[in-house]
Each structure stands twice: as C-alpha cells, then as structure tokens.
Design a protein around this motif. Structure first.
Motif, PDB file in Angstrom:
ATOM      1  N   ILE A 109     -17.387  57.770 104.638  1.00 48.31           N
ATOM      2  CA  ILE A 109     -17.619  57.564 106.071  1.00 48.31           C
ATOM      3  C   ILE A 109     -19.034  57.056 106.319  1.00 48.31           C
ATOM      4  O   ILE A 109     -19.262  56.127 107.117  1.00 48.31           O
ATOM      5  CB  ILE A 109     -17.370  58.870 106.842  1.00 48.31           C
ATOM      6  N   LEU A 110     -20.025  57.659 105.649  1.00 42.34           N
ATOM      7  CA  LEU A 110     -21.413  57.224 105.818  1.00 42.34           C
ATOM      8  C   LEU A 110     -21.589  55.773 105.368  1.00 42.34           C
ATOM      9  O   LEU A 110     -22.245  54.969 106.055  1.00 42.34           O
ATOM     10  CB  LEU A 110     -22.351  58.145 105.034  1.00 42.34           C
ATOM     11  N   LEU A 111     -20.996  55.437 104.220  1.00 39.01           N
ATOM     12  CA  LEU A 111     -21.083  54.063 103.736  1.00 39.01           C
ATOM     13  C   LEU A 111     -20.381  53.106 104.691  1.00 39.01           C
ATOM     14  O   LEU A 111     -20.887  51.997 104.958  1.00 39.01           O
ATOM     15  CB  LEU A 111     -20.467  53.975 102.340  1.00 39.01           C
ATOM     16  N   ALA A 112     -19.233  53.518 105.215  1.00 34.98           N
ATOM     17  CA  ALA A 112     -18.501  52.666 106.159  1.00 34.98           C
ATOM     18  C   ALA A 112     -19.303  52.445 107.441  1.00 34.98           C
ATOM     19  O   ALA A 112     -19.317  51.339 107.993  1.00 34.98           O
ATOM     20  CB  ALA A 112     -17.144  53.295 106.484  1.00 34.98           C
ATOM     21  N   LEU A 113     -19.982  53.484 107.922  1.00 35.78           N
ATOM     22  CA  LEU A 113     -20.801  53.343 109.137  1.00 35.78           C
ATOM     23  C   LEU A 113     -21.969  52.393 108.904  1.00 35.78           C
ATOM     24  O   LEU A 113     -22.291  51.567 109.774  1.00 35.78           O
ATOM     25  CB  LEU A 113     -21.312  54.714 109.577  1.00 35.78           C
ATOM     26  N   VAL A 114     -22.603  52.506 107.740  1.00 34.76           N
ATOM     27  CA  VAL A 114     -23.748  51.633 107.445  1.00 34.76           C
ATOM     28  C   VAL A 114     -23.298  50.181 107.322  1.00 34.76           C
ATOM     29  O   VAL A 114     -23.837  49.280 107.990  1.00 34.76           O
ATOM     30  CB  VAL A 114     -24.460  52.099 106.154  1.00 34.76           C
ATOM     31  N   LEU A 186     -17.412  54.211  92.521  1.00 35.68           N
ATOM     32  CA  LEU A 186     -16.188  53.414  92.692  1.00 35.68           C
ATOM     33  C   LEU A 186     -15.185  54.079  93.629  1.00 35.68           C
ATOM     34  O   LEU A 186     -14.609  53.392  94.492  1.00 35.68           O
ATOM     35  CB  LEU A 186     -15.555  53.129  91.328  1.00 35.68           C
ATOM     36  N   PRO A 187     -14.915  55.406  93.514  1.00 30.49           N
ATOM     37  CA  PRO A 187     -14.010  56.022  94.483  1.00 30.49           C
ATOM     38  C   PRO A 187     -14.504  55.904  95.922  1.00 30.49           C
ATOM     39  O   PRO A 187     -13.718  55.640  96.838  1.00 30.49           O
ATOM     40  CB  PRO A 187     -13.960  57.486  94.033  1.00 30.49           C
ATOM     41  N   VAL A 188     -15.809  56.083  96.138  1.00 28.89           N
ATOM     42  CA  VAL A 188     -16.351  56.008  97.497  1.00 28.89           C
ATOM     43  C   VAL A 188     -16.222  54.595  98.058  1.00 28.89           C
ATOM     44  O   VAL A 188     -15.832  54.410  99.214  1.00 28.89           O
ATOM     45  CB  VAL A 188     -17.827  56.468  97.508  1.00 28.89           C
ATOM     46  N   ILE A 189     -16.515  53.591  97.240  1.00 31.10           N
ATOM     47  CA  ILE A 189     -16.354  52.208  97.705  1.00 31.10           C
ATOM     48  C   ILE A 189     -14.892  51.919  98.031  1.00 31.10           C
ATOM     49  O   ILE A 189     -14.579  51.272  99.044  1.00 31.10           O
ATOM     50  CB  ILE A 189     -16.877  51.225  96.636  1.00 31.10           C
ATOM     51  N   THR A 190     -13.989  52.385  97.180  1.00 33.15           N
ATOM     52  CA  THR A 190     -12.557  52.169  97.411  1.00 33.15           C
ATOM     53  C   THR A 190     -12.121  52.740  98.755  1.00 33.15           C
ATOM     54  O   THR A 190     -11.361  52.107  99.492  1.00 33.15           O
ATOM     55  CB  THR A 190     -11.738  52.817  96.281  1.00 33.15           C
ATOM     56  N   VAL A 191     -12.607  53.927  99.082  1.00 35.00           N
ATOM     57  CA  VAL A 191     -12.221  54.571 100.341  1.00 35.00           C
ATOM     58  C   VAL A 191     -12.918  53.932 101.536  1.00 35.00           C
ATOM     59  O   VAL A 191     -12.349  53.841 102.624  1.00 35.00           O
ATOM     60  CB  VAL A 191     -12.556  56.081 100.284  1.00 35.00           C
ATOM     61  N   ALA A 192     -14.149  53.447 101.355  1.00 36.87           N
ATOM     62  CA  ALA A 192     -14.980  53.012 102.483  1.00 36.87           C
ATOM     63  C   ALA A 192     -14.683  51.602 102.973  1.00 36.87           C
ATOM     64  O   ALA A 192     -15.009  51.279 104.121  1.00 36.87           O
ATOM     65  CB  ALA A 192     -16.458  53.112 102.096  1.00 36.87           C
ATOM     66  N   VAL A 193     -14.088  50.755 102.150  1.00 39.18           N
ATOM     67  CA  VAL A 193     -13.949  49.339 102.508  1.00 39.18           C
ATOM     68  C   VAL A 193     -13.135  49.141 103.783  1.00 39.18           C
ATOM     69  O   VAL A 193     -13.574  48.451 104.724  1.00 39.18           O
ATOM     70  CB  VAL A 193     -13.329  48.548 101.333  1.00 39.18           C
TER      71      VAL A 193
END
Length: 317
Positions: A109-114, A186-193
């Motif tokens: 979520i944080l990565l997606a917001l940024v 990699l899991p965080v990027i996969t979820v955030a895109v």
C-alpha cells in the motif's frame, strides 16, 4: 464525531453476520470430502462405517445449519475451532501467520501510494500532453496485468535472468534483516502494481479537479508560483477523494497478497489458505475468510473516520 463512529460500527454488524453466513455456505458446497482428506483413511475400499466414524470425529455428520450455529457460537466466544489438518487451534494457525501478510500488504500500500501519487500528479500537470498519454498507457497496463503473471515474470527476469534478488522463500527479520527485505521486494512489487496504477488515475482526476477550482485560480492571480499552489492548495484538497480511493484498494491488496505468497512461497495467511483449500481444512478456511473479511471492514472503517476528519462535511451529513 463519536456518533459518526458509532453509526459506522453498528452498520458493520449485519455485514459481519452476512460474511460469516456466506463463508460457511461456500465452505459447505466445496467439492471433495474433508473426512477422506483429513482422517488418514484410504478412499479405495473404505467402508461406510469407517467413513461415518471419520465424519463424526470431525463433526461433519451434523446438519449444515446446526454446524453453522455451533461454529457461530464459538466465534462469538473467540473460538475459531480446531484445524482438521494441523490439529491445532485455528486462531493460532491464522494469527501466527497474519503479521507476515500484514507486512506485505502494508508495504505494498505504501509503495502504491508513493508510485501512484507521483504518477498521478505528473499526469495531471502534463494533462493531454505526450507525458500524460504515455503514463496513461502505463497505468492501464498496470491495471490489466494479472498479479500471478507479473509475479512469474519478475521471478524469471529479476531473479533467474539478472540474478539480482532471490526468487522465493522467507527469512524472519530478526534472523537476517537484509535477506528478509530482499525476499519481500518481489512480492511487494507484485501486489503494489495494480493499486498504484488505479491510484494514479484517481489522483490525476482529483488534481485536475483541484486545479480548476476558484481557490487555485485566485492563488495564481495573487502571484503565487505554480509549485506553491500545487503543494499548499491543490494536493491538500485533492487528498480527500484519494483517501477513499486508497481504502477501496485494501481488498485488492489482500487478494494480491494471497497470490504473491503462493508464487513466492511466503508463509503468510495466503499460503495457509491455499494449503487449507487443497486439504479440505474447513475450520481454517472459515477462520481465514472471517479474519480477512473483518480486516478489510476494519480498514474501511478507519478510512471512513480519516475521511470524516479531513472533510468535516461528511460527518455532518
């Protein structure tokens, strides 16, 4: 404000009841026999008496309504039941893995917001220009890419081809902080895109709307430079609809985390859910559905509260 929060909490009660009923119905109609999957008896040549005894031991011999009411009674007392497969309390199986999923989801979520915030503002400030068109295509691509395909692609390119990050696995932060973070990239990027792409579109529209408001035009007329107008007027007012949009992405992040944990073998509740479905572990499936649904509802409640704090007109309505 307290009355507003109270109304929101009361409104969640029927939703939780409906969620529990639907979850139980879904588990009840699942194909397969939980008694055969979890009792250790062989399907070929099993006697009716042995199968009946196995179902009785697991509590599957009772009518569905009686099982639901019994399970609901235990849920009201904080008892999610006992796992068929693990033979441990469901609460222990779920809450021992939940922090891992929460970490993946929070970082996503944080990565997606940024990412979504930067892309959305750039798209709005460069509206209808080449940059906006290119980023619009990128955002639509991010929305359209299935998480499982993106995860497999990242493993192939980043891990197997470039060798930059490990392809899968999990290490606790206390054991090896660096390895822990490397395995979560990699899991965080996969979820955030996907959430980042959706938020970028939402933020673009909110910023464009704020740029056309009278207070923005008045600030520019008073001689304020564009940077000051964007930072002190546009972003502040554009954040109100973005809060609601971010809250709506929670459900997608939870679903994405389940897929990502399966692809990258991260031992969170997503991997536990997949294993429980394949093993017909009904109590764990029910417990996970209720816990994850309740988590989404609570986060949406928090989003409503934050929305009301930022925009007082909401609670007055």
């Amino acid at each position: 404000m307290l009355r507003f929060i109270g109304r929101r909490i009361v409104a969640l009660i029927p939703v939780v009841i409906i969620v529990t009923a639907l979850s139980f119905m879904l588990v009840t109609v699942m194909p397969g026999d939980a008694a055969l999957a979890n009792s250790g008896i062989q399907q070929n040549g099993v006697s009716d008496a042995a199968l009946a005894q196995a179902r009785a031991e697991l509590g599957l011999d009772k009518p569905p309504l009686q099982r639901y009411l019994s399970w609901l009674g235990g849920l009201l007392h904080g008892d999610l039941g006992t796992s068929f497969r693990l033979n441990t309390p469901v609460s222990h199986a779920v809450f021992s893995r939940l922090p891992i999923t929460l970490e993946v989801g929070l970082l996503a979520i944080l990565l997606a917001l940024v990412i979504g915030g930067i892309l959305g503002v750039v798209m709005a400030l460069r509206a209808n220009k080449t940059t906006d068109v290119l980023l619009t295509v990128v955002s639509f691509g991010g929305i359209a890419i299935p998480p499982f395909w993106l995860g497999a692609l990242l493993v192939f390119v980043v891990s197997l081809t470039w060798g930059l990050l490990p392809p899968s696995g999990y290490v606790a932060f206390a054991d090896d902080p660096v390895k822990h973070l490397q395995l979560l990239v990699l899991p965080v990027i996969t979820v955030a895109v996907a959430p980042a792409a959706i938020l970028a579109r939402q933020i673009r529209g909110a910023v464009l709307d704020a740029l056309g408001q009278e207070y923005t035009v008045a600030a520019r007329a008073r001689g304020a430079n564009r940077r000051r107008v964007v930072l002190h007027h546009v972003l502040k007012n554009a954040s109100v609809p973005v809060i609601s949009a971010a809250g709506l992405q929670v459900g997608g992040v939870v679903g994405g985390a389940i897929l990502a944990e399966t692809i990258f073998t991260v031992p969170g509740v997503g991997l536990l859910l997949v294993d429980s479905i394949s093993g017909r572990d009904y109590p764990v499936i029910l417990g996970l559905l209720v816990v994850l649904s309740s988590l989404v509802l609570v986060i949406n409640l928090i989003t409503d509260i934050v929305y009301a704090v930022v925009d007082p007109r909401i609670r007055y309505e």
